[in-house]
Motif scaffolding. Structure first.
Motif, short mmCIF file in Angstrom:
data_model
loop_
_atom_site.label_atom_id
_atom_site.label_comp_id
_atom_site.label_asym_id
_atom_site.label_seq_id
_atom_site.Cartn_x
_atom_site.Cartn_y
_atom_site.Cartn_z
N SER A 50 92.10 13.00 34.36
CA SER A 50 92.87 12.14 35.24
C SER A 50 94.00 12.95 35.86
CB SER A 50 93.45 10.96 34.45
OG SER A 50 94.54 10.37 35.14
N LEU A 51 94.06 12.96 37.20
CA LEU A 51 95.13 13.68 37.87
C LEU A 51 96.49 13.05 37.57
CD1 LEU A 51 93.57 14.55 41.35
CD2 LEU A 51 93.79 16.00 39.34
N THR A 52 96.49 11.77 37.31
CA THR A 52 97.73 11.11 36.93
C THR A 52 98.25 11.68 35.61
OG1 THR A 52 97.11 9.06 38.07
CG2 THR A 52 98.81 8.90 36.37
N LYS A 62 102.44 12.91 40.91
CA LYS A 62 101.05 13.13 41.29
C LYS A 62 100.96 13.69 42.70
CE LYS A 62 96.54 10.82 41.51
NZ LYS A 62 95.81 9.54 41.30
N GLY A 63 101.87 13.24 43.55
CA GLY A 63 101.87 13.72 44.93
C GLY A 63 102.10 15.21 45.03
N LEU A 64 102.82 15.77 44.06
CA LEU A 64 103.10 17.21 44.11
C LEU A 64 101.83 18.02 43.84
CD1 LEU A 64 105.54 18.98 44.66
CD2 LEU A 64 105.89 19.18 42.21
N ILE A 65 100.89 17.44 43.10
CA ILE A 65 99.61 18.13 42.90
C ILE A 65 98.93 18.34 44.24
CG2 ILE A 65 97.29 17.94 41.91
CD1 ILE A 65 98.50 16.52 39.52
N TYR A 68 100.19 21.31 46.25
CA TYR A 68 99.76 22.66 45.86
C TYR A 68 98.25 22.84 45.86
CZ TYR A 68 104.55 23.58 44.44
OH TYR A 68 105.92 23.76 44.44
N PHE A 69 97.50 21.74 45.76
CA PHE A 69 96.04 21.84 45.69
C PHE A 69 95.43 20.82 46.65
CE2 PHE A 69 97.84 23.01 41.58
CZ PHE A 69 97.30 24.27 41.40
N ALA A 70 94.33 21.23 47.30
CA ALA A 70 93.72 20.37 48.32
C ALA A 70 93.03 19.15 47.72
CB ALA A 70 92.71 21.18 49.13
N GLY A 71 92.73 19.17 46.45
CA GLY A 71 92.07 18.06 45.79
C GLY A 71 91.65 18.48 44.40
N LYS A 72 90.88 17.63 43.73
CA LYS A 72 90.47 17.91 42.36
C LYS A 72 89.63 19.19 42.29
CE LYS A 72 87.89 16.17 38.38
NZ LYS A 72 87.12 15.05 37.79
N ASP A 73 88.69 19.35 43.24
CA ASP A 73 87.84 20.54 43.21
C ASP A 73 88.67 21.81 43.35
OD1 ASP A 73 85.70 18.89 42.91
OD2 ASP A 73 84.74 19.38 44.82
N ASP A 74 89.66 21.78 44.24
CA ASP A 74 90.51 22.95 44.43
C ASP A 74 91.30 23.24 43.16
OD1 ASP A 74 91.86 25.06 45.71
OD2 ASP A 74 93.46 23.73 46.39
#
Length: 216
Positions: A50-52, A62-65, A68-74
């Motif tokens: 969970s990204l949360t 969570k917004g800070l992720i 720095y990263f384009a999404g979960k795959d990145d």
């Protein structure tokens, strides 16, 4: 102006040291998120990640992720590559590089065999990414290109052995791929068979490999 990390980006616009600190802060923030992703993967698995929770573990929004990263795959790709670099660096830093190359190879295999004990969390996270991160067509997202830095470091070591006369002549790229493949298979086998002595396995593997490449 306040940026996404709450840092006043106008506080010292002409300060080189301030710019260096800001870049370092960004690197540290990315590393912080990646460390949290490793922990989350080890605890919850790939599908359960969970990204949360990653954000909570990292102590960021969570917004800070997404900054720095384009999404979960990145994030997963970056985590895999960073983890590989970390593991490779820790093994290299534990070796006495002044030793003859055959001795370094044997010691490196022993360190690698112990990873299931010394770096279980990182190895678990890495394996879960490698086996689950896919392209839209279902093919693996991470290819052998992810090993390129590892291959180059191994080739450099093999060439040194050839130059010092401890290793015979051979194609160093072919050997690097073979060597890394043997390590990956060793780790998978030891992970599935915890009763096997990792150092004994590493020594037997070293005997086989060195018989083929060491100058007699």
């Amino acid at each position: 102006m306040i940026d996404g990390d709450g840092v006043n980006s106008l506080s010292s616009p002409t300060s080189a040291s301030g710019a260096r600190r800001q870049r370092l802060d960004e690197d540290q923030r990315r590393a912080q998120i990646i460390t949290a992703a490793v922990e989350e993967l080890a605890d919850q698995g790939y599908d359960g990640l969970s990204l949360t929770r990653v954000a909570k573990r990292a102590g960021v929004s969570k917004g800070l992720i997404w900054h720095y990263f384009a999404g979960k795959d990145d994030l997963m790709e970056s985590t895999a590559k960073a983890t590989m670099t970390t593991i490779r660096g820790r093994i290299a830093n534990s070796l006495d590089l002044a030793e003859p190359v055959p001795d370094i190879i044997r010691a490196a295999l022993r360190r690698a065999a112990a990873l299931n004990l010394t770096h279980r969390v990182e190895l678990t996270a890495l394996n879960r990414i490698v086996h689950n991160l896919r392209q839209p067509d279902g093919t693996p997202h991470l290819t052998l290109d992810a090993y390129e830095e590892t291959y180059q470091a191994q080739e450099s070591l093999f060439r040194r052995g050839q130059a010092e006369g401890s290793l015979r002549d051979f194609d160093t790229r072919v050997m690097a791929i073979t060597y890394q493949g043997a390590i990956d298979m060793m780790l998978g086998y030891l992970g599935s068979n915890p009763g096997i002595d990792p150092e004994d396995y590493a020594d037997k593997l070293a005997d086989i490999l060195l018989t083929g490449i060491q100058r007699s």
